[in-house]
Design a protein around this motif. Structure first.
Motif, PDB file in Angstrom:
ATOM      1  N   VAL A   1      -0.375 -25.968  -6.674  1.00 51.27           N
ATOM      2  CA  VAL A   1      -1.272 -26.992  -6.133  1.00 51.27           C
ATOM      3  C   VAL A   1      -2.437 -26.359  -5.363  1.00 51.27           C
ATOM      4  CG1 VAL A   1      -1.348 -28.800  -4.365  1.00 51.27           C
ATOM      5  CG2 VAL A   1       0.390 -28.871  -6.143  1.00 51.27           C
ATOM      6  N   ASN A   2      -2.196 -25.207  -4.781  1.00 54.49           N
ATOM      7  CA  ASN A   2      -3.260 -24.528  -4.038  1.00 54.49           C
ATOM      8  C   ASN A   2      -4.107 -23.600  -4.911  1.00 54.49           C
ATOM      9  OD1 ASN A   2      -3.114 -25.205  -1.005  1.00 54.49           O
ATOM     10  ND2 ASN A   2      -0.981 -24.945  -1.619  1.00 54.49           N
ATOM     11  N   GLY A   3      -3.864 -23.683  -6.205  1.00 60.14           N
ATOM     12  CA  GLY A   3      -4.732 -22.953  -7.134  1.00 60.14           C
ATOM     13  C   GLY A   3      -4.606 -21.444  -7.076  1.00 60.14           C
ATOM     14  N   MET A   4      -3.429 -20.939  -6.791  1.00 65.12           N
ATOM     15  CA  MET A   4      -3.282 -19.490  -6.741  1.00 65.12           C
ATOM     16  C   MET A   4      -3.512 -18.868  -8.116  1.00 65.12           C
ATOM     17  SD  MET A   4      -2.739 -19.581  -3.601  1.00 65.12           S
ATOM     18  CE  MET A   4      -2.565 -17.877  -3.278  1.00 65.12           C
ATOM     19  N   GLY A   5      -3.158 -19.623  -9.153  1.00 63.11           N
ATOM     20  CA  GLY A   5      -3.378 -19.137 -10.516  1.00 63.11           C
ATOM     21  C   GLY A   5      -4.859 -18.972 -10.812  1.00 63.11           C
ATOM     22  N   GLU A   6      -5.671 -19.821 -10.180  1.00 66.49           N
ATOM     23  CA  GLU A   6      -7.122 -19.746 -10.354  1.00 66.49           C
ATOM     24  C   GLU A   6      -7.689 -18.577  -9.555  1.00 66.49           C
ATOM     25  OE1 GLU A   6      -9.866 -20.703 -12.504  1.00 66.49           O
ATOM     26  OE2 GLU A   6      -8.291 -22.244 -12.574  1.00 66.49           O
ATOM     27  N   ARG A   7      -7.080 -18.313  -8.382  1.00 67.81           N
ATOM     28  CA  ARG A   7      -7.590 -17.254  -7.506  1.00 67.81           C
ATOM     29  C   ARG A   7      -7.188 -15.857  -7.990  1.00 67.81           C
ATOM     30  NH1 ARG A   7      -6.567 -19.485  -1.347  1.00 67.81           N
ATOM     31  NH2 ARG A   7      -6.091 -21.629  -1.905  1.00 67.81           N
ATOM     32  N   PHE A   8      -5.979 -15.747  -8.546  1.00 67.97           N
ATOM     33  CA  PHE A   8      -5.484 -14.433  -8.986  1.00 67.97           C
ATOM     34  C   PHE A   8      -5.053 -14.502 -10.453  1.00 67.97           C
ATOM     35  CE2 PHE A   8      -4.740 -14.836  -4.421  1.00 67.97           C
ATOM     36  CZ  PHE A   8      -5.436 -13.731  -3.949  1.00 67.97           C
ATOM     37  N   PRO A   9      -6.024 -14.661 -11.340  1.00 67.99           N
ATOM     38  CA  PRO A   9      -5.679 -14.913 -12.746  1.00 67.99           C
ATOM     39  C   PRO A   9      -4.991 -13.723 -13.425  1.00 67.99           C
ATOM     40  CG  PRO A   9      -8.058 -14.615 -12.483  1.00 67.99           C
ATOM     41  CD  PRO A   9      -7.485 -14.675 -11.107  1.00 67.99           C
ATOM     42  N   LYS A  10      -5.159 -12.531 -12.865  1.00 66.92           N
ATOM     43  CA  LYS A  10      -4.540 -11.370 -13.520  1.00 66.92           C
ATOM     44  C   LYS A  10      -3.223 -10.965 -12.865  1.00 66.92           C
ATOM     45  CE  LYS A  10      -8.747  -9.514 -15.422  1.00 66.92           C
ATOM     46  NZ  LYS A  10      -9.945  -8.798 -15.041  1.00 66.92           N
TER      47      LYS A  10
ATOM     48  N   GLU B   1       0.822  -1.217   0.000  1.00 66.86           N
ATOM     49  CA  GLU B   1       0.000   0.000   0.000  1.00 66.86           C
ATOM     50  C   GLU B   1       0.857   1.268   0.000  1.00 66.86           C
ATOM     51  OE1 GLU B   1      -2.378  -0.848   3.413  1.00 66.86           O
ATOM     52  OE2 GLU B   1      -3.942  -1.861   2.238  1.00 66.86           O
ATOM     53  N   THR B   2       2.013   1.200   0.644  1.00 70.62           N
ATOM     54  CA  THR B   2       2.869   2.387   0.730  1.00 70.62           C
ATOM     55  C   THR B   2       3.693   2.612  -0.530  1.00 70.62           C
ATOM     56  OG1 THR B   2       3.074   1.960   3.092  1.00 70.62           O
ATOM     57  CG2 THR B   2       4.616   3.551   2.153  1.00 70.62           C
ATOM     58  N   PHE B   3       4.270   1.525  -1.049  1.00 68.43           N
ATOM     59  CA  PHE B   3       5.248   1.687  -2.131  1.00 68.43           C
ATOM     60  C   PHE B   3       4.711   1.302  -3.508  1.00 68.43           C
ATOM     61  CE2 PHE B   3       7.754   0.963   1.758  1.00 68.43           C
ATOM     62  CZ  PHE B   3       8.532   2.119   1.751  1.00 68.43           C
ATOM     63  N   GLY B   4       3.523   0.654  -3.528  1.00 68.00           N
ATOM     64  CA  GLY B   4       3.007   0.115  -4.789  1.00 68.00           C
ATOM     65  C   GLY B   4       2.880   1.132  -5.912  1.00 68.00           C
ATOM     66  N   ASP B   5       2.607   2.373  -5.556  1.00 69.07           N
ATOM     67  CA  ASP B   5       2.399   3.370  -6.608  1.00 69.07           C
ATOM     68  C   ASP B   5       3.629   4.239  -6.860  1.00 69.07           C
ATOM     69  OD1 ASP B   5      -0.243   2.505  -6.871  1.00 69.07           O
ATOM     70  OD2 ASP B   5      -0.826   3.686  -5.119  1.00 69.07           O
ATOM     71  N   ARG B   6       4.721   3.917  -6.187  1.00 71.44           N
ATOM     72  CA  ARG B   6       5.918   4.751  -6.373  1.00 71.44           C
ATOM     73  C   ARG B   6       6.584   4.487  -7.718  1.00 71.44           C
ATOM     74  NH1 ARG B   6       9.292   5.894  -0.805  1.00 71.44           N
ATOM     75  NH2 ARG B   6       7.536   6.737   0.354  1.00 71.44           N
ATOM     76  N   LYS B   7       7.252   5.511  -8.202  1.00 73.91           N
ATOM     77  CA  LYS B   7       7.954   5.406  -9.488  1.00 73.91           C
ATOM     78  C   LYS B   7       9.066   4.354  -9.379  1.00 73.91           C
ATOM     79  CE  LYS B   7       9.710   8.612 -12.975  1.00 73.91           C
ATOM     80  NZ  LYS B   7      10.806   7.859 -13.507  1.00 73.91           N
ATOM     81  N   GLY B   8       9.175   3.553 -10.409  1.00 73.51           N
ATOM     82  CA  GLY B   8      10.247   2.560 -10.435  1.00 73.51           C
ATOM     83  C   GLY B   8       9.900   1.254  -9.748  1.00 73.51           C
ATOM     84  N   VAL B   9       8.674   1.156  -9.212  1.00 74.03           N
ATOM     85  CA  VAL B   9       8.275  -0.102  -8.560  1.00 74.03           C
ATOM     86  C   VAL B   9       7.431  -0.912  -9.545  1.00 74.03           C
ATOM     87  CG1 VAL B   9       7.013  -1.154  -6.640  1.00 74.03           C
ATOM     88  CG2 VAL B   9       8.390   0.904  -6.261  1.00 74.03           C
ATOM     89  N   GLY B  10       7.996  -2.025 -10.026  1.00 71.49           N
ATOM     90  CA  GLY B  10       7.297  -2.858 -11.003  1.00 71.49           C
ATOM     91  C   GLY B  10       6.508  -3.964 -10.347  1.00 71.49           C
ATOM     92  N   GLY B  11       6.694  -4.107  -9.044  1.00 71.23           N
ATOM     93  CA  GLY B  11       6.004  -5.182  -8.350  1.00 71.23           C
ATOM     94  C   GLY B  11       6.706  -5.494  -7.054  1.00 71.23           C
TER      95      GLY B  11
ATOM     96  N   GLU C   1      -2.302  -7.439  -7.248  1.00 71.24           N
ATOM     97  CA  GLU C   1      -3.042  -7.648  -8.502  1.00 71.24           C
ATOM     98  C   GLU C   1      -3.860  -6.409  -8.869  1.00 71.24           C
ATOM     99  OE1 GLU C   1      -6.363 -10.409  -8.460  1.00 71.24           O
ATOM    100  OE2 GLU C   1      -5.604 -11.374 -10.272  1.00 71.24           O
ATOM    101  N   GLU C   2      -4.517  -5.820  -7.877  1.00 69.74           N
ATOM    102  CA  GLU C   2      -5.359  -4.641  -8.126  1.00 69.74           C
ATOM    103  C   GLU C   2      -4.565  -3.475  -8.702  1.00 69.74           C
ATOM    104  OE1 GLU C   2      -8.652  -5.188  -4.529  1.00 69.74           O
ATOM    105  OE2 GLU C   2      -7.012  -3.749  -4.314  1.00 69.74           O
ATOM    106  N   ARG C   3      -3.318  -3.377  -8.302  1.00 73.99           N
ATOM    107  CA  ARG C   3      -2.480  -2.272  -8.770  1.00 73.99           C
ATOM    108  C   ARG C   3      -1.850  -2.544 -10.132  1.00 73.99           C
ATOM    109  NH1 ARG C   3      -2.974  -1.929  -3.565  1.00 73.99           N
ATOM    110  NH2 ARG C   3      -2.757   0.056  -2.469  1.00 73.99           N
ATOM    111  N   GLY C   4      -2.124  -3.708 -10.708  1.00 76.69           N
ATOM    112  CA  GLY C   4      -1.542  -4.043 -12.009  1.00 76.69           C
ATOM    113  C   GLY C   4      -0.053  -4.324 -11.908  1.00 76.69           C
ATOM    114  N   LEU C   5       0.386  -4.710 -10.721  1.00 71.49           N
ATOM    115  CA  LEU C   5       1.813  -5.004 -10.529  1.00 71.49           C
ATOM    116  C   LEU C   5       2.055  -6.512 -10.594  1.00 71.49           C
ATOM    117  CD1 LEU C   5       2.451  -2.521  -7.573  1.00 71.49           C
ATOM    118  CD2 LEU C   5       3.138  -2.214  -9.962  1.00 71.49           C
ATOM    119  N   ALA C   6       3.329  -6.893 -10.548  1.00 76.47           N
ATOM    120  CA  ALA C   6       3.688  -8.313 -10.629  1.00 76.47           C
ATOM    121  C   ALA C   6       4.260  -8.786  -9.299  1.00 76.47           C
ATOM    122  CB  ALA C   6       4.723  -8.520 -11.730  1.00 76.47           C
ATOM    123  N   ILE C   7       4.235 -10.085  -9.116  1.00 76.79           N
ATOM    124  CA  ILE C   7       4.863 -10.672  -7.925  1.00 76.79           C
ATOM    125  C   ILE C   7       5.954 -11.615  -8.413  1.00 76.79           C
ATOM    126  CG2 ILE C   7       3.320 -12.671  -7.689  1.00 76.79           C
ATOM    127  CD1 ILE C   7       3.377 -12.156  -4.661  1.00 76.79           C
TER     128      ILE C   7
END
Lengths: 121, 215, 414
Positions: free
Chosen positions: C270-279, C189-199, C224-230
């Motif tokens: 195995v825990n289906g994270m891809g299904e839970r956070f498809p974007k 929440e603090t750094f997600g929108d800062r310049k140079g942060v891709g995820g 995911e909501e911020r359109g960033l990557a993990i």
């Protein structure tokens, strides 16, 4: 092939190296234990400056008759030179990669005429 | 106990150089000067196995057949005369660059990397080495009392202080070398124990000091 | 200056100058016309411990900050960052390690930014994702409060001091204090929108980590909501129980990087994270590629026999793995046919991202991708930068790069 003058042997101390450029070729000329060796300075892995890194004795792990290991030791005389980019290690006398002898740097002959040292390139 | 001496003996199975650094006369005699341009046996064998024609290796560059075989082995499955092979040849340019034209070309010295500062043979060094050799030869003859205890004490104290002072200044080097006389683990334990006792230190104190000073 | 080789023997080498060291890389850039190709290095490093004097004051908790600062004071005996065993420099054979301090920079910009310019220019890299080095072990810290404080301080320093000095050439994925889910969310929440942060990045060198724990769902959703990557960044841990029987660094290193990503990727899939956070784009970093086909086959095989254990999954584990991204380094170029198969299995054309890992000892140049004999031009351009351009919105740096992005269908503006 032509003889390319590198320098005077009397000014080329044991343990010294010269990196020379002849046209597009870059060649590392070593003087090691009295003898001259010359190899392409382009490492066969990713093209690093193969002749410009550390020179270090070959590491050996002698085994006893009963197959037990005696641990790691430096070889008494075999010397390698190591590409500083990633550690590809080449045999000073042959230019072969010590882990796979099929991988071999291009070797240039070195001739000495009196005090003058030439590389055939 | 694996001694450096044993390592030397086993190592002499591999081709030993004809360099002056090689100390053993036996291995010197065995060493066969190898023509510089002759391909290594392993490479030759590989080429003979893989190459379509059994081309004989020339004096300088590998033959085209050898190049192809080598690249095939290296790349594990890249077909000869393919675009893939050409790309690899280009990349491995150092080894397979086309033969350079014969005429004299300009030699440019890019870098001169000097030999390291030579090992200095100062008069003091020579004297110290002479004393070491004297002690070693006495030991070899079983003469244990020629160098009397008070002389040993003086030598041990001086060497201890010299080594520690250099260490403190950042001049770190091993106190024993592989080439020196074979010092056994027992020798080391006896000597270290005596040194610790002389300054009233327990082994755990040494351990503590080492862990503190490792930084 | 001299380096110590065998038996205390000294070998003279030149002092380090990255531009000079990488002169042959610059030749490759010229020969291959890399200036016309947008090249994004998705995993590069600096040695953040050299900047601790600037980083640690950003810690928030005064007590922990005082502990950390005093541990670094002269005579201090503390150790803030967990450190591992190892010989990354191969006894000085990889000379840029022992010579690192000898490289000269000026006082005008951050030293890491200046060094970054040198190697990026030499390699033809346009942008680099900057990661720390020692902090990859932060997950081994037994104190979750200290883990949070260190991640927080680093995030502030890198976004406020380091990245602004790189003229936009470096970006980052910030290290999350994963032992602390609340702290991780606060970081996003603090750094997600800062310049140079891709995820955000999770150091996967962790002995106990449950990526599927309910406590993390809000963290993933926030990213995911911020359109960033993990990203999961791997590493070795020779000291762990798993690797206690490895008697060579090579073994612990070769296995460690693969192992920690295999472990967490398995739990993720195995825990289906891809299904839970498809974007949510998920990246697996610095484990090479050879482990991926192994894991795909292994998980698919078991999944077909035991689907009742993962009812969230709507397709095979390997299908979820093909939705994720992988960085290329250290690419195992040993058996070309096996490598080609790996590229096919992971859909490399759209899922593989070039990474150098510079200045670490096993870095890869862009030519490792460019020269692969089986790649199409489109795949080359995508892997080297086109895919990363889409993921991280990095603008082309010249018209030729833009044209190539357009040509291969990657251009998303900038």
């Amino acid at each position: 092939m032509a003889e390319q003058f590198v320098g005077k042997a009397s000014e080329f101390k044991d343990g010294e190296r010269q990196i020379i450029r002849i046209g597009e070729d870059e060649i590392g000329v070593f003087r090691h234990a009295g003898a001259f060796y010359a190899y392409s300075n382009f490492c066969l892995h990713q093209g690093g400056p193969a002749c410009e890194g550390l020179t270090i004795a070959r590491v050996i792990e002698p085994l006893r008759e009963d197959k037990t290991s005696m641990g790691l030791h430096f070889h008494e005389s075999d010397m390698n030179f190591v590409c500083p980019w990633h550690g590809y290690e080449y045999d000073m006398k042959t230019g072969e990669h010590v882990a796979d002898r099929r991988i071999k740097l291009r070797k240039y002959d070195v001739v000495q005429k009196g005090d003058e040292v030439y590389v055939l390139a | 106990m694996s001694s450096p001496k044993g390592a030397k003996a086993a190592a002499s199975k591999s081709p030993v150089s004809k360099s002056p650094a090689s100390k053993s006369p036996a291995s010197k005699a065995k060493a066969a000067p190898r023509a510089a341009a002759k391909p290594a046996p392993a490479a030759k064998k590989a080429a003979a196995r893989k190459a379509p024609s059994r081309a004989k290796a020339g004096d300088g560059d590998p033959t085209p057949a050898q190049k192809a075989a080598f690249l095939k082995a290296l790349a594990g499955g890249v077909k000869p005369n393919s675009a893939a092979l050409r790309k690899l040849e280009e990349k491995k340019g150092g080894a397979f660059a086309p033969s350079p034209p014969a005429p004299q070309r300009k030699v440019e010295v890019l870098r001169r990397i000097p030999a390291p500062a030579p090992r200095l043979e100062t008069p003091e060094t020579k004297d110290a080495l002479r004393i070491a050799a004297l002690i070693e030869s006495g030991l070899a003859r079983g003469e244990l009392d020629k160098v009397q205890p008070h002389a040993q004490q003086a030598l041990a104290a001086a060497l201890c202080r010299l080594y520690a002072a250099n260490h403190e200044m950042g001049e770190r080097y091993p106190i024993l070398t592989a080439q020196g006389a074979p010092v056994t683990a027992t020798d080391v334990m006896v000597m270290c124990g005596a040194l610790l006792k002389a300054v009233d230190l327990q082994v755990f104190e040494l351990g503590m000091w080492q862990s503190w000073s490792s930084g | 200056m001299d380096l110590i080789a065998d038996r205390g023997r000294r070998v003279t080498v030149e002092e380090l100058n990255t531009t000079k060291l990488l002169a042959h890389a610059a030749k490759q850039v010229k020969d291959r016309k890399f200036d016309d190709v947008l090249i994004v290095d998705t995993d590069a490093h600096h040695y953040e411990n050299e900047n601790f004097a600037e980083i640690l004051p950003y810690m928030e908790n005064e007590v922990l900050k005082q502990l950390a600062l005093s541990s670094r004071a002269k005579g201090g005996r503390g150790n803030v960052m967990p450190s591992g065993f190892g010989y990354q420099d191969m006894g000085g054979r990889v000379t840029r390690y022992p010579l690192r301090a000898s490289e000269k920079t000026d006082d005008k910009r951050q030293r890491d930014a200046q060094l970054g310019d040198r190697w990026m220019n030499a390699m033809g890299v346009d942008y680099s994702c900057l990661f720390p080095t020692g902090m990859l072990n932060v997950g081994l810290h037994p104190q979750k409060e200290m883990e949070f404080e260190l991640c927080w301080a680093y995030a502030r320093w890198v976004t406020e001091k380091a990245l602004p000095d790189t003229n936009g050439r470096m970006y980052t994925m910030l290290c999350l204090p994963f032992s602390d889910p609340e702290g991780s969310l606060r970081m996003v929440e603090t750094f997600g929108d800062r310049k140079g942060v891709g995820g955000f990045m999770i150091t996967s060198v962790r002995e106990k980590m449950s990526v599927s724990d309910n406590a993390y769902m809000k963290v993933y959703r926030a990213i995911e909501e911020r359109g960033l990557a993990i990203a999961f960044h791997s590493g070795p841990n020779w000291g762990s129980n798993t690797f206690q029987s490895c008697n060579r660094f090579l073994s612990a290193h070769a296995l460690g990087f693969s192992w920690f990503n295999i472990l967490h990727c398995t739990n993720w899939v195995v825990n289906g994270m891809g299904e839970r956070f498809p974007k949510l784009p998920v990246l697996w970093i610095e484990a090479g590629l050879a482990w991926i086909p192994f894991l795909m086959q292994r998980l698919d095989h078991e999944y077909m026999l035991r689907p009742s254990e993962c009812p969230v999954l709507k397709k095979k584990p390997s299908d979820y793995m093909r939705d994720m991204f992988y960085t290329s380094q250290p690419m195992e170029i040993q058996d070309m046919e096996a490598l080609e198969t790996t590229f096919r299995m992971i859909n490399a054309e759209t899922q593989l991202l070039y990474a150098s890992d510079y200045p670490h000892w096993d870095f890869d140049l862009p030519s490792t991708i460019w020269d692969l004999p089986f790649l199409t031009d489109k795949a080359r351009h995508n892997i080297l930068g086109g895919t990363a351009h889409k993921l991280f919105k990095l603008p082309p740096r010249n018209e030729a790069q833009k044209q190539n992005l357009v040509k291969y269908g990657n251009y998303v503006g900038g």
